[in-house]
Design an enzyme around this catalytic site. Structure first.
Site, PDB file in Angstrom:
ATOM      1  N   ARG A 176      44.010  40.891  44.525  1.00 26.20           N
ATOM      2  CA  ARG A 176      43.013  40.163  43.719  1.00 26.20           C
ATOM      3  C   ARG A 176      43.710  39.127  42.852  1.00 26.20           C
ATOM      4  O   ARG A 176      43.268  38.007  42.711  1.00 26.20           O
ATOM      5  CB  ARG A 176      42.230  41.139  42.850  1.00 26.20           C
ATOM      6  CG  ARG A 176      41.025  41.743  43.504  1.00 26.20           C
ATOM      7  CD  ARG A 176      41.332  42.393  44.849  1.00 26.20           C
ATOM      8  NE  ARG A 176      40.175  43.034  45.436  1.00 26.20           N
ATOM      9  CZ  ARG A 176      39.852  44.301  45.215  1.00 26.20           C
ATOM     10  NH1 ARG A 176      40.605  45.087  44.455  1.00 26.20           N
ATOM     11  NH2 ARG A 176      38.792  44.817  45.779  1.00 26.20           N
ATOM     12  N   ASP A 205      43.312  42.486  50.813  1.00 27.39           N
ATOM     13  CA  ASP A 205      41.930  42.726  50.399  1.00 27.39           C
ATOM     14  C   ASP A 205      41.113  41.497  50.741  1.00 27.39           C
ATOM     15  O   ASP A 205      41.646  40.534  51.320  1.00 27.39           O
ATOM     16  CB  ASP A 205      41.856  43.086  48.903  1.00 27.39           C
ATOM     17  CG  ASP A 205      40.735  44.071  48.618  1.00 27.39           C
ATOM     18  OD1 ASP A 205      39.580  43.744  48.936  1.00 27.39           O
ATOM     19  OD2 ASP A 205      41.000  45.168  48.089  1.00 27.39           O
ATOM     20  N   HIS A 272      37.127  45.680  53.174  1.00 28.50           N
ATOM     21  CA  HIS A 272      38.029  44.851  52.350  1.00 28.50           C
ATOM     22  C   HIS A 272      38.922  44.007  53.263  1.00 28.50           C
ATOM     23  O   HIS A 272      40.110  43.835  53.016  1.00 28.50           O
ATOM     24  CB  HIS A 272      38.878  45.737  51.417  1.00 28.50           C
ATOM     25  CG  HIS A 272      38.061  46.335  50.303  1.00 28.50           C
ATOM     26  ND1 HIS A 272      37.627  45.605  49.230  1.00 28.50           N
ATOM     27  CD2 HIS A 272      37.589  47.591  50.107  1.00 28.50           C
ATOM     28  CE1 HIS A 272      36.927  46.382  48.412  1.00 28.50           C
ATOM     29  NE2 HIS A 272      36.881  47.593  48.928  1.00 28.50           N
ATOM     30  N   ASP A 334      38.244  52.485  51.887  1.00 27.97           N
ATOM     31  CA  ASP A 334      37.221  52.542  50.838  1.00 27.97           C
ATOM     32  C   ASP A 334      36.161  51.461  51.028  1.00 27.97           C
ATOM     33  O   ASP A 334      36.427  50.402  51.584  1.00 27.97           O
ATOM     34  CB  ASP A 334      37.859  52.389  49.462  1.00 27.97           C
ATOM     35  CG  ASP A 334      38.649  51.083  49.334  1.00 27.97           C
ATOM     36  OD1 ASP A 334      39.337  50.717  50.303  1.00 27.97           O
ATOM     37  OD2 ASP A 334      38.553  50.424  48.283  1.00 27.97           O
ATOM     38  N   GLU A 335      34.984  51.767  50.533  1.00 24.04           N
ATOM     39  CA  GLU A 335      33.908  50.791  50.297  1.00 24.04           C
ATOM     40  C   GLU A 335      33.617  49.901  51.503  1.00 24.04           C
ATOM     41  O   GLU A 335      33.356  48.715  51.351  1.00 24.04           O
ATOM     42  CB  GLU A 335      34.269  49.900  49.095  1.00 24.04           C
ATOM     43  CG  GLU A 335      34.381  50.671  47.804  1.00 24.04           C
ATOM     44  CD  GLU A 335      34.729  49.779  46.625  1.00 24.04           C
ATOM     45  OE1 GLU A 335      34.136  49.971  45.569  1.00 24.04           O
ATOM     46  OE2 GLU A 335      35.610  48.905  46.751  1.00 24.04           O
ATOM     47  N   TRP A 402      39.366  59.003  44.649  1.00 32.01           N
ATOM     48  CA  TRP A 402      39.087  57.987  43.626  1.00 32.01           C
ATOM     49  C   TRP A 402      37.667  58.053  43.115  1.00 32.01           C
ATOM     50  O   TRP A 402      37.400  57.666  41.997  1.00 32.01           O
ATOM     51  CB  TRP A 402      39.411  56.585  44.153  1.00 32.01           C
ATOM     52  CG  TRP A 402      38.429  55.998  45.117  1.00 32.01           C
ATOM     53  CD1 TRP A 402      38.363  56.208  46.456  1.00 32.01           C
ATOM     54  CD2 TRP A 402      37.367  55.077  44.820  1.00 32.01           C
ATOM     55  NE1 TRP A 402      37.337  55.482  47.017  1.00 32.01           N
ATOM     56  CE2 TRP A 402      36.710  54.773  46.029  1.00 32.01           C
ATOM     57  CE3 TRP A 402      36.913  54.470  43.643  1.00 32.01           C
ATOM     58  CZ2 TRP A 402      35.617  53.907  46.094  1.00 32.01           C
ATOM     59  CZ3 TRP A 402      35.831  53.592  43.705  1.00 32.01           C
ATOM     60  CH2 TRP A 402      35.199  53.328  44.924  1.00 32.01           C
ATOM     61  N   TYR A 427      41.835  54.854  36.121  1.00 33.33           N
ATOM     62  CA  TYR A 427      41.661  53.451  36.522  1.00 33.33           C
ATOM     63  C   TYR A 427      42.064  52.563  35.350  1.00 33.33           C
ATOM     64  O   TYR A 427      41.320  52.409  34.386  1.00 33.33           O
ATOM     65  CB  TYR A 427      40.220  53.213  36.977  1.00 33.33           C
ATOM     66  CG  TYR A 427      40.068  53.357  38.475  1.00 33.33           C
ATOM     67  CD1 TYR A 427      40.668  54.412  39.151  1.00 33.33           C
ATOM     68  CD2 TYR A 427      39.343  52.431  39.220  1.00 33.33           C
ATOM     69  CE1 TYR A 427      40.556  54.541  40.521  1.00 33.33           C
ATOM     70  CE2 TYR A 427      39.229  52.555  40.600  1.00 33.33           C
ATOM     71  CZ  TYR A 427      39.840  53.616  41.240  1.00 33.33           C
ATOM     72  OH  TYR A 427      39.736  53.745  42.609  1.00 33.33           O
ATOM     73  N   PHE A 428      43.242  51.985  35.490  1.00 35.02           N
ATOM     74  CA  PHE A 428      43.775  51.219  34.360  1.00 35.02           C
ATOM     75  C   PHE A 428      43.159  49.820  34.253  1.00 35.02           C
ATOM     76  O   PHE A 428      43.557  49.041  33.395  1.00 35.02           O
ATOM     77  CB  PHE A 428      45.304  51.130  34.463  1.00 35.02           C
ATOM     78  CG  PHE A 428      46.026  52.397  34.053  1.00 35.02           C
ATOM     79  CD1 PHE A 428      45.348  53.538  33.662  1.00 35.02           C
ATOM     80  CD2 PHE A 428      47.425  52.431  34.048  1.00 35.02           C
ATOM     81  CE1 PHE A 428      46.025  54.699  33.283  1.00 35.02           C
ATOM     82  CE2 PHE A 428      48.114  53.575  33.658  1.00 35.02           C
ATOM     83  CZ  PHE A 428      47.413  54.717  33.280  1.00 35.02           C
ATOM     84  N   ASP A 429      42.201  49.508  35.140  1.00 31.72           N
ATOM     85  CA  ASP A 429      41.457  48.266  34.888  1.00 31.72           C
ATOM     86  C   ASP A 429      40.358  48.497  33.856  1.00 31.72           C
ATOM     87  O   ASP A 429      39.763  47.538  33.368  1.00 31.72           O
ATOM     88  CB  ASP A 429      40.885  47.668  36.179  1.00 31.72           C
ATOM     89  CG  ASP A 429      40.025  48.642  36.961  1.00 31.72           C
ATOM     90  OD1 ASP A 429      40.205  49.869  36.822  1.00 31.72           O
ATOM     91  OD2 ASP A 429      39.162  48.172  37.725  1.00 31.72           O
ATOM     92  N   THR A 478      43.201  44.405  39.827  1.00 28.26           N
ATOM     93  CA  THR A 478      43.475  43.189  39.057  1.00 28.26           C
ATOM     94  C   THR A 478      42.379  42.123  39.156  1.00 28.26           C
ATOM     95  O   THR A 478      42.638  40.966  38.858  1.00 28.26           O
ATOM     96  CB  THR A 478      44.820  42.579  39.503  1.00 28.26           C
ATOM     97  OG1 THR A 478      44.760  42.307  40.910  1.00 28.26           O
ATOM     98  CG2 THR A 478      45.976  43.501  39.201  1.00 28.26           C
ATOM     99  N   GLU A 479      41.171  42.507  39.549  1.00 24.17           N
ATOM    100  CA  GLU A 479      40.109  41.488  39.567  1.00 24.17           C
ATOM    101  C   GLU A 479      40.037  40.752  38.225  1.00 24.17           C
ATOM    102  O   GLU A 479      39.829  39.542  38.178  1.00 24.17           O
ATOM    103  CB  GLU A 479      38.737  42.127  39.815  1.00 24.17           C
ATOM    104  CG  GLU A 479      38.520  42.632  41.208  1.00 24.17           C
ATOM    105  CD  GLU A 479      38.839  44.112  41.333  1.00 24.17           C
ATOM    106  OE1 GLU A 479      39.702  44.608  40.566  1.00 24.17           O
ATOM    107  OE2 GLU A 479      38.241  44.772  42.195  1.00 24.17           O
TER     108      GLU A 479
HETATM  109  C1  ACM Z   1      38.656  51.822  45.126  1.00 21.19           C
HETATM  110  O1  ACM Z   1      38.642  51.806  43.878  1.00 21.19           O
HETATM  111  N1  ACM Z   1      37.833  51.041  45.807  1.00 21.19           N
HETATM  112  C2  ACM Z   1      39.544  52.695  45.850  1.00 21.19           C
END
Ligand code: ACM
Length: 773
Positions: A176, A205, A272, A334-335, A402, A427-429, A478-479
């Site tokens: 990101r 990603d 992703h 994921d996702e 997660w 989640y450190f974001d 890091t978005e």
């Molecule tokens: C994730 O936070 N999408 C693994």
């Protein structure tokens, strides 16, 4: 000093330690040295040993790894304490620092070590290279108990230490936002100094492909670059991106290996995948070529499931495996929303041919196929917990949990190994605090104490199942962290907390003890220019706004997240120091007043930068948008920088991409006749996938929508409606002003943007109530 009775390095001591539970033996009133993570066993003894420039570092084993560890220690101590030790060219073993790899060293556990300090010298012994390195790091911390320079007296002690978990990880998202090689290496260095041993490197990603693949050059020619929203304006670059060449990756892998950190690469699939499909549309589902995404969230682009796509992925994995010696290869998982697979006749035909009846099961088949390929090459698959979907997961696949901890529990019950890295806990974001000057990131707050309090082994697992928990990992997505300054602010000191709960025996975890040991660690990080956040210690200056508005006086309350250290304050605008008045209880001031406050450790070092609050009528009637709560109905909240790829750390804006509605808290309205808003227009670069339907759309009466002010509640009377300017013209930051009808007593306001949800996103920089327009 009142230490435990002297015990020499003799069999009786080793016996005593062997009989001890994993804990820190120490005299009642003697704190352990400032070591993070705390060793499994530590016994303080009488006396000490002074290390100065004349203390030689002796290699009692003559292998390359021992030399490398000695060099690392010498360099680090020189860089941070200005103490220049040297490698001895003789075999003198007293009044020296001796490093020894020894198959009979007292600690048998992998990565363990013994460290003994006596008045005769210092000796570190370990059975493996990693253990010796960890011992050297512990010695480094003993040599830097404070921010002073030069010689240091190390207390006599005996340490027997080994890790609780084998996987002590940090995930860095370089897709990101991209970090330079030097920045990644600086982070690895800090990980090594915390005995963390896995850097999970998120390299691909939707927003960027960051690893050179020689066979497929378009992946980095196209996939590594994106055009930011409003490229070239307001601090946005024309083109954003970057990638690591294979030579750079080899160098980073070697750099990490020398510090006993393994890099686990992640190539995210089957979702992703937008940057990959932008580079090679044939590996996508639709045959179309998307742009590399500028939108964070969940993008729809998936890999195809045809044979050619697997050949492509296998070839990519071949190069990845050649670069990364890690046993584990992370394949994401994921996702992956399945819309493209559902809409594709070819994918549906393939499912039919395979006898697969759901797209989730197809994902299981996809991941299983990749797992087999990795297995054939002697590697192990690890993926996010969605890889449990479908029933094709290789039995030895490892699951990274997660979406909370349920995935870990399910996986462990099925016999899979798991790594705990749940959102939001690790989640450190997520931001570390919620003061107005906190950097960008997600809310809610995940505080230092929240991280320290995370327990990796769920209670529902029995002892056998719990053995599947390999360890824990924090993730720094890091978005919203465009620069390394943002990353370091997000990571530290929470990584110190993670390191302790991942390494030290659970029975020794002790939050006040950790805090007491932290100032020395912060000094080490300052000496290495690590821009850690002071959010845990930053002083929140509170006063009842309405009492102050009504009476011209305020009762001021000062606090910080931890309650550790002491808060000192000034009322004359000067910078607080430990000599300034100490805050013990709420105090009264008459308006106007300026309160400045900071917190300090017992040694007088500042734990936080000063924070300031002006208390006068204008300031009491003016609040930043970050201080205004979401309207009822949606608690999603981000703090975003002005432009997604801009490098600034301030200002930040609070946004709720689902509902641009915020509440100004109840305020004494007597005399208020106008509202003044510093407004900002932001790119709406979020992909919400199936949650798009939750975005609140409101009618608007002017072409670009309005900022509507309601009395008290969002269904209250409209007090003002301020049309928004044409987003195609004019500056991104603009002012809105309106008269307000006279009100008396306390009233809140609901502030709602009605701009079309297909257009930009609007936020509130600051909202001020005033006597007149
Ligand atoms: C994730 O936070 N999408 C693994």
């Amino acid at each position: 000093m009142n230490r435990l009775a002297s015990l020499s390095r003799c069999a009786c001591l080793l016996l005593a330690l062997a009989l001890l539970p994993a804990h820190v033996a120490r005299a009642r009133d003697t704190a352990p040295p400032s070591l993070i993570p705390l060793p499994a066993q530590l016994t303080l003894q009488h006396g000490g040993f002074t290390v100065d420039v004349h203390t030689p570092v002796v290699l009692a084993s003559h292998d390359a790894a021992t030399k490398q560890t000695a060099d690392y220690l010498i360099d680090l101590v020189a860089r941070t304490r200005g103490l220049h030790l040297r490698l001895a060219d003789d075999d003198k073993t007293t009044h020296a620092i001796v490093l020894q790899r020894d198959p009979l060293a007292p600690v048998a556990q992998a990565e363990g070590y013994a460290l003994d300090v006596t008045p005769e010298g210092i000796r570190i012994t370990a059975r493996d290279d990693a253990g010796l390195f960890h011992g050297a790091i512990t010695l480094y911390q003993l040599l830097t108990p404070d921010a002073k320079q030069g010689a240091v007296e190390v207390p006599a002690l005996s340490i027997r230490d080994w890790p609780r978990f084998a996987w002590r990880g940090l995930m860095l998202d370089s897709a990101r936002h991209f970090q330079s090689v030097a920045e990644v290496e600086k982070l690895i260095d800090q990980m090594a100094q915390l005995k963390l041993d896995v850097l999970h490197w998120h390299l691909t990603d939707d927003q960027g492909w960051r690893i050179e693949i020689k066979r497929y050059p378009e992946l980095t020619k196209i996939g590594a670059w994106r055009t930011p929203p409003d490229a070239g304006h307001d601090g946005e670059p024309q083109r954003y991106g970057g990638f690591y060449t294979q030579a750079q990756i080899r160098a980073v892998v070697a750099y990490a290996a020398a510090r006993h950190v393994t890099i686990v690469p992640e190539l995210d699939m089957p979702g992703h995948a937008q940057a990959a499909v932008a580079s090679y549309p044939q590996v996508g589902v639709t045959g179309q070529r998307p742009k590399v995404s500028i939108d964070s969230g969940v993008n729809p682009w998936l890999y195809n499931v045809d044979d050619d796509t697997f050949v492509f992925i296998d070839h990519v994995l071949d190069e990845v495996m050649a670069l990364f010696p890690s046993k584990y290869i992370h394949v994401g998982g994921d996702e992956a929303i399945k819309d493209q697979w559902q809409a594709s006749p070819a994918v549906q035909a393939k499912m039919h041919a395979l006898g697969i009846t759901s797209e989730d099961a197809l994902q299981g088949w996809f991941i299983g196929r990749i797992g087999q390929y990795l297995d054939q090459h002697g590697r192990k698959l690890i993926g996010w917990d969605e890889i449990l979907e479908g029933d094709n997961l290789p039995a030895d696949a490892t699951v990274m949990s997660w979406r909370g901890i349920d995935g870990a529990i399910k996986a462990a019950l099925l016999g899979h190994d798991v790594v705990m890295s749940p959102a939001p806990d690790l989640y450190f974001d997520h931001v570390q605090g919620d003061l107005a000057d906190e950097y960008s990131g997600r809310l809610g707050v995940e505080s230092l104490q929240d991280v320290y309090g995370f327990r990796a082994v769920p209670d529902v697992l029995n002892a056998t199942q719990a053995k599947h928990v390999l360890g824990m990992q924090a993730n720094v997505w890091t978005e919203h962290l465009p620069t390394m300054a943002h990353v370091e602010h997000a990571v530290f000191p929470r990584l110190d907390a993670l390191a302790e709960v991942a390494w030290s025996p659970a029975a020794t975890n002790d939050w006040p003890g950790f805090l007491a040991r932290l100032p020395a660690q912060l000094a080490r990080q300052r000496a290495q220019h690590v821009a850690y956040a002071d959010s845990a210690f930053a002083v929140d200056i509170q006063a009842d706004r309405n009492v102050a508005l009504a009476t011209g006086k305020a009762t001021v309350t000062l606090s910080d997240q931890t309650g550790f250290g002491s808060i000192h304050y000034t009322l004359d605008g000067s910078t607080p120091t430990p000599a300034s008045p100490r805050y013990d209880a709420p105090f009264n001031v008459s308006l106007p007043a300026t309160v400045r406050a900071a917190s300090f450790a017992a040694d007088g070092s500042a734990l936080s930068a000063p924070r300031e609050r002006v208390l006068d009528r204008a300031a009491l009637l003016s609040l930043p948008g970050t201080a205004l709560a979401n309207c009822p109905g949606s608690d999603f909240r981000l703090r975003v920088q002005p432009m997604p790829d801009a490098t600034s750390t301030q200002p930040v804006y609070a946004v709720n991409v689902f509902d641009t509605c915020q509440l100004f808290p109840p305020t004494l309205m007597d005399g208020v006749a106008a509202i003044h808003v510093d407004a900002v227009r932001l790119p709406r670069n979020f992909q919400l996938a199936h949650e798009q339907k939750l975005v609140v759309s409101r009618p608007h009466g002017t072409p670009f929508g309005e900022l509507v002010v309601h009395a008290d509640r969002c269904d209250g009377a409209v007090l003002a409606s301020m049309p928004l300017p044409d987003p195609a013209r004019g500056p991104r930051r603009f002012k809105l002003d309106a008269k307000l009808p006279a009100q008396s007593g306390e009233h809140g306001l609901c502030l709602v943007y009605t701009a079309p949800i297909a257009g930009p996103l609007y936020a509130l920089g600051r909202v001020s109530l005033e006597a007149g327009p």
